[in-house]
Motif scaffolding. Sequence first.
Motif, PDB file in Angstrom:
ATOM      1  N   GLN A 106       0.838  -1.205   0.000  1.00  0.00           N
ATOM      2  CA  GLN A 106       0.000   0.000   0.000  1.00  0.00           C
ATOM      3  C   GLN A 106       0.872   1.254   0.000  1.00  0.00           C
ATOM      4  OE1 GLN A 106      -2.457  -0.708   3.500  1.00  0.00           O
ATOM      5  NE2 GLN A 106      -4.244  -0.960   2.177  1.00  0.00           N
ATOM      6  N   HIS A 107       1.911   1.221   0.813  1.00  0.00           N
ATOM      7  CA  HIS A 107       2.809   2.371   0.893  1.00  0.00           C
ATOM      8  C   HIS A 107       3.509   2.609  -0.445  1.00  0.00           C
ATOM      9  CE1 HIS A 107       5.456   5.309   2.699  1.00  0.00           C
ATOM     10  NE2 HIS A 107       6.480   4.679   2.184  1.00  0.00           N
ATOM     11  N   GLN A 108       3.957   1.539  -1.085  1.00  0.00           N
ATOM     12  CA  GLN A 108       4.624   1.677  -2.379  1.00  0.00           C
ATOM     13  C   GLN A 108       3.665   2.252  -3.419  1.00  0.00           C
ATOM     14  OE1 GLN A 108       5.994  -2.366  -2.770  1.00  0.00           O
ATOM     15  NE2 GLN A 108       8.048  -1.859  -2.033  1.00  0.00           N
ATOM     16  N   GLN A 109       2.403   1.834  -3.371  1.00  0.00           N
ATOM     17  CA  GLN A 109       1.393   2.379  -4.278  1.00  0.00           C
ATOM     18  C   GLN A 109       1.198   3.869  -4.016  1.00  0.00           C
ATOM     19  OE1 GLN A 109      -0.059   1.192  -6.924  1.00  0.00           O
ATOM     20  NE2 GLN A 109      -1.372   2.948  -7.235  1.00  0.00           N
ATOM     21  N   GLN A 110       1.161   4.248  -2.742  1.00  0.00           N
ATOM     22  CA  GLN A 110       1.017   5.669  -2.396  1.00  0.00           C
ATOM     23  C   GLN A 110       2.213   6.462  -2.910  1.00  0.00           C
ATOM     24  OE1 GLN A 110       0.568   5.461   1.848  1.00  0.00           O
ATOM     25  NE2 GLN A 110      -1.656   5.273   1.742  1.00  0.00           N
ATOM     26  N   GLN A 111       3.404   5.896  -2.767  1.00  0.00           N
ATOM     27  CA  GLN A 111       4.594   6.588  -3.256  1.00  0.00           C
ATOM     28  C   GLN A 111       4.548   6.746  -4.771  1.00  0.00           C
ATOM     29  OE1 GLN A 111       7.910   4.363  -1.529  1.00  0.00           O
ATOM     30  NE2 GLN A 111       8.266   6.084  -0.147  1.00  0.00           N
ATOM     31  N   ARG A 112       4.111   5.722  -5.496  1.00  0.00           N
ATOM     32  CA  ARG A 112       3.989   5.838  -6.952  1.00  0.00           C
ATOM     33  C   ARG A 112       2.997   6.943  -7.316  1.00  0.00           C
ATOM     34  NH1 ARG A 112       4.792   0.199  -6.664  1.00  0.00           N
ATOM     35  NH2 ARG A 112       2.567  -0.238  -6.448  1.00  0.00           N
ATOM     36  N   GLN A 113       1.893   7.018  -6.583  1.00  0.00           N
ATOM     37  CA  GLN A 113       0.905   8.067  -6.835  1.00  0.00           C
ATOM     38  C   GLN A 113       1.496   9.445  -6.545  1.00  0.00           C
ATOM     39  OE1 GLN A 113      -2.312   6.756  -4.339  1.00  0.00           O
ATOM     40  NE2 GLN A 113      -3.208   5.465  -5.934  1.00  0.00           N
ATOM     41  N   GLN A 114       2.284   9.538  -5.472  1.00  0.00           N
ATOM     42  CA  GLN A 114       2.921  10.817  -5.152  1.00  0.00           C
ATOM     43  C   GLN A 114       3.896  11.229  -6.244  1.00  0.00           C
ATOM     44  OE1 GLN A 114       4.484   9.952  -1.256  1.00  0.00           O
ATOM     45  NE2 GLN A 114       2.697  10.829  -0.231  1.00  0.00           N
ATOM     46  N   VAL A 115       4.653  10.275  -6.785  1.00  0.00           N
ATOM     47  CA  VAL A 115       5.587  10.580  -7.864  1.00  0.00           C
ATOM     48  C   VAL A 115       4.816  11.060  -9.095  1.00  0.00           C
ATOM     49  CG1 VAL A 115       7.218   9.548  -9.500  1.00  0.00           C
ATOM     50  CG2 VAL A 115       7.432   9.076  -7.060  1.00  0.00           C
ATOM     51  N   GLN A 116       3.719  10.397  -9.418  1.00  0.00           N
ATOM     52  CA  GLN A 116       2.904  10.817 -10.553  1.00  0.00           C
ATOM     53  C   GLN A 116       2.360  12.232 -10.337  1.00  0.00           C
ATOM     54  OE1 GLN A 116       0.021   7.669 -10.758  1.00  0.00           O
ATOM     55  NE2 GLN A 116       1.303   6.365 -12.039  1.00  0.00           N
ATOM     56  N   GLN A 117       1.943  12.528  -9.122  1.00  0.00           N
ATOM     57  CA  GLN A 117       1.443  13.867  -8.821  1.00  0.00           C
ATOM     58  C   GLN A 117       2.555  14.895  -8.952  1.00  0.00           C
ATOM     59  OE1 GLN A 117      -0.184  13.256  -4.916  1.00  0.00           O
ATOM     60  NE2 GLN A 117      -2.170  12.602  -5.685  1.00  0.00           N
ATOM     61  N   LEU A 118       3.758  14.561  -8.456  1.00  0.00           N
ATOM     62  CA  LEU A 118       4.882  15.490  -8.557  1.00  0.00           C
ATOM     63  C   LEU A 118       5.242  15.761 -10.012  1.00  0.00           C
ATOM     64  CD1 LEU A 118       7.287  14.372  -5.687  1.00  0.00           C
ATOM     65  CD2 LEU A 118       5.937  16.469  -5.802  1.00  0.00           C
ATOM     66  N   GLN A 119       5.112  14.759 -10.863  1.00  0.00           N
ATOM     67  CA  GLN A 119       5.450  14.933 -12.270  1.00  0.00           C
ATOM     68  C   GLN A 119       4.502  15.927 -12.942  1.00  0.00           C
ATOM     69  OE1 GLN A 119       5.355  10.840 -13.534  1.00  0.00           O
ATOM     70  NE2 GLN A 119       7.527  10.545 -13.144  1.00  0.00           N
ATOM     71  N   GLN A 120       3.327  16.133 -12.368  1.00  0.00           N
ATOM     72  CA  GLN A 120       2.348  17.053 -12.941  1.00  0.00           C
ATOM     73  C   GLN A 120       2.442  18.453 -12.322  1.00  0.00           C
ATOM     74  OE1 GLN A 120      -1.426  15.122 -12.443  1.00  0.00           O
ATOM     75  NE2 GLN A 120      -0.819  13.337 -13.610  1.00  0.00           N
ATOM     76  N   LEU A 121       3.306  18.635 -11.348  1.00  0.00           N
ATOM     77  CA  LEU A 121       3.410  19.912 -10.657  1.00  0.00           C
ATOM     78  C   LEU A 121       4.395  20.846 -11.352  1.00  0.00           C
ATOM     79  CD1 LEU A 121       3.607  18.711  -6.950  1.00  0.00           C
ATOM     80  CD2 LEU A 121       1.609  19.584  -8.157  1.00  0.00           C
ATOM     81  N   SER A 122       4.210  22.123 -11.116  1.00  0.00           N
ATOM     82  CA  SER A 122       5.158  23.117 -11.613  1.00  0.00           C
ATOM     83  C   SER A 122       6.398  23.121 -10.720  1.00  0.00           C
ATOM     84  CB  SER A 122       4.515  24.505 -11.595  1.00  0.00           C
ATOM     85  OG  SER A 122       4.323  24.936 -10.255  1.00  0.00           O
ATOM     86  N   VAL A 123       7.459  23.750 -11.187  1.00  0.00           N
ATOM     87  CA  VAL A 123       8.680  23.881 -10.391  1.00  0.00           C
ATOM     88  C   VAL A 123       8.354  24.592  -9.082  1.00  0.00           C
ATOM     89  CG1 VAL A 123      10.954  24.981 -10.290  1.00  0.00           C
ATOM     90  CG2 VAL A 123      10.215  23.841 -12.384  1.00  0.00           C
ATOM     91  N   GLU A 124       7.538  25.622  -9.154  1.00  0.00           N
ATOM     92  CA  GLU A 124       7.155  26.373  -7.957  1.00  0.00           C
ATOM     93  C   GLU A 124       6.479  25.453  -6.936  1.00  0.00           C
ATOM     94  OE1 GLU A 124       3.643  29.470  -6.754  1.00  0.00           O
ATOM     95  OE2 GLU A 124       4.590  29.729  -8.699  1.00  0.00           O
TER      96      GLU A 124
END
Length: 113
Positions: A29-47
């Motif tokens: 579950q934690h690894q899945q959450q981390q993958r989701q967090q990485v995907q979210q970060l990839q969609q974020l701006s530098v700011e």
Amino acid sequence: ETCNNLDNQPILSTYHSGTTSQQQHHLQQHQQQQRQQVQQLQQLSVEEIVVLSCREILTDAADHSLKAVELANTLRARVGTDALANIRERWGGLLALLERYHTLFRVDRIPKN
């Protein structure tokens, strides 16, 4: 100058795996959450990445506070020099950016003697 994380909420957490099936399930579950967090970060701006990273760094810091140079050095190691250069060009510097997020950070500017 010091910067503080006002809500004291961690953004990312670490997990140490065990050997039981329940622990393995939690690890998955934690690894899945981390993958989701990485995907979210990839969609974020530098700011947004810089702001989220600052929150995390300050959450982990003693008293949730650091000198500006300490925050910048830790941030540089996490997001790279190019991200900080982008912030300097666009916002005039890290502290100026964090001051815009006054609900998340308190920036105390101390005059140089």
